[in-house]
Design an enzyme around this catalytic site. Structure first.
Site, PDB file in Angstrom:
ATOM      1  N   GLU A 233       1.020  -1.002  -0.032  1.00 34.08           N
ATOM      2  CA  GLU A 233      -0.034  -0.144  -0.359  1.00 34.08           C
ATOM      3  C   GLU A 233       0.621   1.653  -0.353  1.00 34.08           C
ATOM      4  O   GLU A 233       1.452   1.628   1.077  1.00 34.08           O
ATOM      5  CB  GLU A 233      -0.477   0.311   1.622  1.00 34.08           C
ATOM      6  CG  GLU A 233      -2.100   1.510   0.949  1.00 34.08           C
ATOM      7  CD  GLU A 233      -2.899   1.573   2.404  1.00 34.08           C
ATOM      8  OE1 GLU A 233      -2.830   2.651   2.809  1.00 34.08           O
ATOM      9  OE2 GLU A 233      -3.138   0.059   3.306  1.00 34.08           O
ATOM     10  N   CYS A 267      -1.952   9.116   3.109  1.00 36.36           N
ATOM     11  CA  CYS A 267      -2.318   8.034   1.712  1.00 36.36           C
ATOM     12  C   CYS A 267      -3.654   8.461   0.486  1.00 36.36           C
ATOM     13  O   CYS A 267      -3.293   9.071  -1.115  1.00 36.36           O
ATOM     14  CB  CYS A 267      -1.512   6.748   1.443  1.00 36.36           C
ATOM     15  SG  CYS A 267      -2.741   6.049   2.160  1.00 36.36           S
TER      16      CYS A 267
END
Length: 467
Positions: A233, A267
């Site tokens: 990720e 993010c």
């Protein structure tokens, strides 16, 4: 004896707040063996036993949320007014994964065949290495840790040097909840060589990494000489598109929050904003009004809603993106705000900044900024907006803001991202898959699909003995 000392620097003061000892090469080498031994016993426990342990651990995390929240503020700088929310959300996320675990891990029956019993079992994969980031450490860890344990795996966790106590707290809590010894182990590490040695260990059966693209590629390279799954990720450059039919005041409030919360260190924070040209000026004015109400300051002050960024290096990167944009013709349209010009001395404070007249020739529209910057670009129509949204190496999330939700959903179909929002942003729902497209990563966490990387499929064919 330890061969390295890892120091955590407070983003608020740029002074050391704690140190941790790393492990020697020989100590690191012991972790996979201990994890394998723990796994061989733990995988034989029932799902019901594992569920009971996880349930007790989540309750203990909730009971200790004030202590855990204060550590977050001290170590990574999130305002104390919001720090406890991460703990609450992490527990809720863990409870959802717990709730669906029986269905997610259930055997799948084969087609009926006379004289046969045939099914597919989801077997625990083995020792799992979880390398997790500092920006939302509890949320990131829960995404992998809970399904890994529920599936019957052992786990080795390595926190960011910025937030070392998270691993310590979680391991202690799970042991108190009844988890057997060494099912969770942790280690502190600032050495890439030591980290790569454990990634390369043949006893580690899955690597889960959350962090930068560069860090993810390093982990992937370290694991490349053996057959082992690696979940990544990674970063984002998440776009928002504001159509001309919206209430600009409402959209401005939502988008500023999505871009600036946690000092933009997410993010999935909004890092690019495209606005229909008919409402561009009104939207900019509305964003300015919202920013006037924000307070940049000491994260332990309850009135602060924007704290420092994580480090001097991070602050320098963010400021370089702003300077590059202005050098190439962007305009700093940030409104006057006393807190923006006089933050506390000594810390890594970056003021929320509104940039207009931006283009895709600028770093701030291409590279992950990871800071409280709002670059806004006007667009002529939906097609241009979608084309620009897709003009990125990243594809984690994207959002479309419109009264016409059917049209928003239609446009979202063409956006290249793992999660698309209409009239929402920055919200990983536990019942939906969390996954990155393009350079934003590979693999899945959350939802029923988030269990799949933690199991291997084993097919059973059982034929009745001939009479």
């Amino acid at each position: 004896m330890s061969t390295e000392v890892i120091t955590t620097i407070s983003p608020s003061t740029n002074k050391p707040v704690l140190t941790r000892n790393g492990l020697s090469d020989s100590d690191v080498a012991l972790l996979p063996a201990l994890s394998t031994k723990a796994f061989n016993a733990f995988r034989l426990t029932s799902l019901e036993e594992r569920q009971a342990i996880v349930k007790r651990a989540l309750k203990l995390i909730s009971d200790n949320q004030d202590v855990l929240a204060r550590e977050l503020t001290e170590q990574m700088g999130r305002p104390i007014a919001y720090a406890a929310k991460e703990i609450t959300t992490a527990v809720a996320r863990g409870e959802y994964l717990l709730k669906i675990s029986s269905d997610a891990l259930r055997d799948t029956q084969g087609e009926p065949e006379k004289g046969f019993k045939r099914y597919i079992r989801k077997a625990a994969i083995g020792p799992v290495l979880i390398l997790f980031a500092w920006n939302y450490p509890y949320l990131i860890l829960v995404n992998s840790l809970i399904p890994a344990l529920l599936a019957g795996n052992s786990v080795i966790i390595k926190p960011s040097p910025q937030t070392p106590t998270i691993a310590e707290q979680v391991q202690e809590i799970f042991v108190e909840a009844g988890l057997p010894d060494n099912v969770i182990q942790y280690f502190h590490c600032g050495s890439l060589a030591r980290l790569e040695s454990i990634v390369r260990s043949p006893q580690m059966k899955l690597i889960c990494f959350t962090g930068s693209v560069a860090g993810g590629l390093q982990v992937q390279r370290a694991a490349s000489d053996r057959v082992v799954p690696v979940g990544l990720e990674l970063g984002g450059k998440d776009p928002a598109y504001v159509r001309e039919d919206v209430d600009v005041k409402w959209a401005a409030e939502e988008i500023v929050d999505g871009a600036v919360f946690n000092s933009g260190q997410s993010c999935c924070s909004i890092e690019r904003v495209y606005v229909a040209e008919n409402i561009h000026d009104a939207f900019i004015s509305a964003v300015q009004d919202v920013l006037k109400g924000y307070k940049l300051g000491d994260p332990f002050d309850l009135s602060t809603n924007v704290g420092p960024v994580v480090s001097k290096k991070s602050a320098e990167t963010i400021k370089a993106h702003v300077e590059d944009a202005i050098d190439k013709g962007a305009k700093d349209s940030t409104p006057e705000n006393e807190s923006f010009v006089s933050p506390p001395a000594g810390g890594s404070y970056v003021r929320p900044t509104l940039l207009t007249n931006v283009t895709h020739d600028m770093d701030v529209m291409n590279d992950e900024t990871f800071g409280p910057i709002i670059p806004v670009m006007r667009v002529g129509n939906d097609e241009e907006a979608v084309r620009l949204m897709n003009d990125s190496e990243f594809g984690l999330t994207a959002s479309i803001w419109t009264k016409d939700t059917a049209k928003g959903e239609e446009l979202a179909e063409h956006v290249e991202a793992g999660t698309v929002f209409v009239n929402r942003c920055d919200f990983p729902s536990p019942d939906l898959a969390w996954t990155g497209w393009k350079s934003s990563g590979k693999g899945v966490t959350l939802s029923k699909f988030g269990f799949e990387q933690f199991v291997k499929l084993k097919s059973f064919h059982v034929k009745q003995y001939p009479s």
